[in-house]
Design a protein around this motif. Structure first.
Motif, PDB file in Angstrom:
ATOM      1  N   ASP A 204      53.139 -22.921  18.578  1.00 36.16           N
ATOM      2  CA  ASP A 204      52.157 -23.822  17.989  1.00 36.16           C
ATOM      3  C   ASP A 204      50.983 -23.886  18.965  1.00 36.16           C
ATOM      4  O   ASP A 204      51.060 -24.536  20.007  1.00 36.16           O
ATOM      5  CB  ASP A 204      52.782 -25.202  17.785  1.00 36.16           C
ATOM      6  CG  ASP A 204      51.796 -26.219  17.218  1.00 36.16           C
ATOM      7  OD1 ASP A 204      50.617 -25.860  17.024  1.00 36.16           O
ATOM      8  OD2 ASP A 204      52.214 -27.372  16.989  1.00 36.16           O
ATOM      9  N   SER A 206      48.355 -25.435  18.955  1.00 35.58           N
ATOM     10  CA  SER A 206      47.705 -26.739  19.129  1.00 35.58           C
ATOM     11  C   SER A 206      48.311 -27.535  20.273  1.00 35.58           C
ATOM     12  O   SER A 206      47.793 -28.591  20.643  1.00 35.58           O
ATOM     13  CB  SER A 206      47.782 -27.557  17.829  1.00 35.58           C
ATOM     14  OG  SER A 206      49.117 -27.939  17.549  1.00 35.58           O
ATOM     15  N   THR A 228      54.079 -15.256  17.845  1.00 34.05           N
ATOM     16  CA  THR A 228      53.022 -15.757  16.969  1.00 34.05           C
ATOM     17  C   THR A 228      52.715 -14.660  15.951  1.00 34.05           C
ATOM     18  O   THR A 228      53.377 -13.612  15.945  1.00 34.05           O
ATOM     19  CB  THR A 228      51.776 -16.124  17.791  1.00 34.05           C
ATOM     20  OG1 THR A 228      50.819 -16.768  16.947  1.00 34.05           O
ATOM     21  CG2 THR A 228      51.152 -14.898  18.448  1.00 34.05           C
ATOM     22  N   GLY A 232      46.561 -12.472   9.630  1.00 35.64           N
ATOM     23  CA  GLY A 232      46.997 -13.252   8.473  1.00 35.64           C
ATOM     24  C   GLY A 232      48.486 -13.191   8.226  1.00 35.64           C
ATOM     25  O   GLY A 232      48.932 -13.273   7.080  1.00 35.64           O
ATOM     26  N   ARG A 252      39.009 -22.943  18.659  1.00 39.84           N
ATOM     27  CA  ARG A 252      40.123 -23.331  17.794  1.00 39.84           C
ATOM     28  C   ARG A 252      41.439 -22.966  18.474  1.00 39.84           C
ATOM     29  O   ARG A 252      41.539 -21.898  19.103  1.00 39.84           O
ATOM     30  CB  ARG A 252      40.027 -22.599  16.462  1.00 39.84           C
ATOM     31  CG  ARG A 252      38.896 -23.064  15.558  1.00 39.84           C
ATOM     32  CD  ARG A 252      38.852 -22.205  14.316  1.00 39.84           C
ATOM     33  NE  ARG A 252      40.125 -22.232  13.586  1.00 39.84           N
ATOM     34  CZ  ARG A 252      40.419 -21.414  12.573  1.00 39.84           C
ATOM     35  NH1 ARG A 252      39.533 -20.498  12.191  1.00 39.84           N
ATOM     36  NH2 ARG A 252      41.586 -21.504  11.955  1.00 39.84           N
ATOM     37  N   GLN A 255      42.630 -19.256  18.931  1.00 34.22           N
ATOM     38  CA  GLN A 255      41.490 -18.340  18.920  1.00 34.22           C
ATOM     39  C   GLN A 255      41.505 -17.457  20.168  1.00 34.22           C
ATOM     40  O   GLN A 255      41.733 -17.928  21.276  1.00 34.22           O
ATOM     41  CB  GLN A 255      40.185 -19.127  18.862  1.00 34.22           C
ATOM     42  CG  GLN A 255      38.953 -18.256  18.695  1.00 34.22           C
ATOM     43  CD  GLN A 255      37.703 -19.084  18.425  1.00 34.22           C
ATOM     44  OE1 GLN A 255      37.773 -20.306  18.299  1.00 34.22           O
ATOM     45  NE2 GLN A 255      36.571 -18.433  18.301  1.00 34.22           N
ATOM     46  N   VAL A 290      42.122 -15.436  15.252  1.00 37.99           N
ATOM     47  CA  VAL A 290      42.911 -16.657  15.445  1.00 37.99           C
ATOM     48  C   VAL A 290      44.375 -16.310  15.218  1.00 37.99           C
ATOM     49  O   VAL A 290      44.776 -15.978  14.097  1.00 37.99           O
ATOM     50  CB  VAL A 290      42.458 -17.796  14.507  1.00 37.99           C
ATOM     51  CG1 VAL A 290      43.324 -19.035  14.724  1.00 37.99           C
ATOM     52  CG2 VAL A 290      40.979 -18.126  14.744  1.00 37.99           C
ATOM     53  N   SER A 293      47.502 -17.855  12.394  1.00 39.18           N
ATOM     54  CA  SER A 293      46.918 -18.335  11.122  1.00 39.18           C
ATOM     55  C   SER A 293      47.126 -17.269  10.047  1.00 39.18           C
ATOM     56  O   SER A 293      47.463 -16.134  10.322  1.00 39.18           O
ATOM     57  CB  SER A 293      45.431 -18.598  11.299  1.00 39.18           C
ATOM     58  OG  SER A 293      44.736 -17.415  11.617  1.00 39.18           O
TER      59      SER A 293
END
Length: 293
Positions: A204, A206, A228, A232, A252, A255, A290, A293
């Motif tokens: 994650d 974030s 990860t 896409g 982001r 990123q 990114v 994502s």
């Protein structure tokens, strides 16, 4: 009787044969050749070398049936998959003794070394304890310990811990045989680790860079790795080695901030994670892509 698998199980079996080559009457192991940590063939080769009867079991029911066919008074368990029933435990006059990779009662349950590293524990332990009806709560007969700095990866920790476990077994084997010590109750408030799967390795972005770095080193070889996605979700990228970058990166989470030298990825605290070793992707990773994502 010995029940076990993986590198630590192999080392413990080798130690038992060194201490008492005529005392091991049987071995149980599992067919885990699909696991990168497997020592399936070395365990079988060792049994063949010492002419020890061994069985390869597929589940708890199979294991229990095989145990019922062997006469033994003491059992050592290391790297086992299933809870052993009370009926089986009662068959060994001197008891079943397990090796759990934590300082019990902390990190009972699954994946103790991974959980300890994710929590940045400076010391990683192992406990020799008597198996009972509940999970990892039996009396303690010995402890082993190794250090875990912020730069340690799990393979190094497990290797050192295995060496300490071997010495722990050597110190306590005669005690288990003679019954001269009945162990001591576990001291402290227990904690438990839940079972982990490869899916738990998904990153994650974030979260803070240091947390992601800990996830990388705690799940690297011989485990499935922190991972990860890219393009896409078309590519899965497993990160085997990384470090926290020293320069603040705004962007982001996930990123790609740089591809010069090593790829640097922005994390949730605006710190970067520098990827040192990872699996290859079919699509090149570019600046401003990114991940995840």
């Amino acid at each position: 009787m010995f029940l076990g698998s993986k590198a630590m199980g192999l080392a413990v079996l080798q130690t038992l044969l060194e201490l008492d080559p005529d005392g091991v009457v049987g071995v149980q192991t599992v067919d885990d050749v699909g696991d990168d940590r497997s020592e399936y063939w070395p365990i079988q080769n060792l049994c063949d070398e010492f002419e020890i009867p061994y069985t390869v079991v597929s589940d708890a029911k199979d294991s229990e049936a095989e145990l019922a066919a062997v006469e033994f008074d003491l059992a050592i368990v290391c790297g086992w998959y299933w809870i052993i029933s009370n009926d089986a435990l009662e068959r060994a006059e001197k008891g079943f003794y397990g090796i759990h990779n934590s300082t019990l009662p902390h990190y009972r349950g699954s994946a103790p070394v991974v959980w300890a590293m994710l929590n940045e524990e400076p010391l990683i332990g192992a406990t020799l304890y008597k198996l009972g009806p509940d999970i990892d709560d039996g009396h303690v007969f010995g402890n082993a310990m190794t250090y875990c700095t912020s730069t340690c990866y799990i393979a190094d920790v497990l290797d050192r811990l295995t060496g300490e476990v071997v010495e722990m077994v050597k110190r306590n084997y005669e005690i288990l045989q003679t019954g001269a010590f009945h162990g001591r109750p576990q001291d402290g408030v227990p904690s438990y680790g839940c079972k982990r799967t490869p899916a738990d390795g998904e990153i994650d972005w974030s979260t803070p860079a240091r947390q992601i770095y800990d996830e990388v080193r705690a799940q690297s070889h011989p485990y499935p790795g922190a991972w990860t996605t890219h393009s896409g979700g078309q590519d899965k990228v497993t990160i085997w080695e990384a470090e926290v970058a020293t320069i603040t990166r705004y962007g982001r989470p996930g990123q790609v901030a740089s591809t010069q030298g090593n790829i640097v990825v922005v994390c949730g605290d605006n710190q970067g994670l520098r990827i040192i070793e990872s699996s290859e992707t079919s699509h090149p990773i570019k600046v401003n892509d990114v991940l995840g994502s």
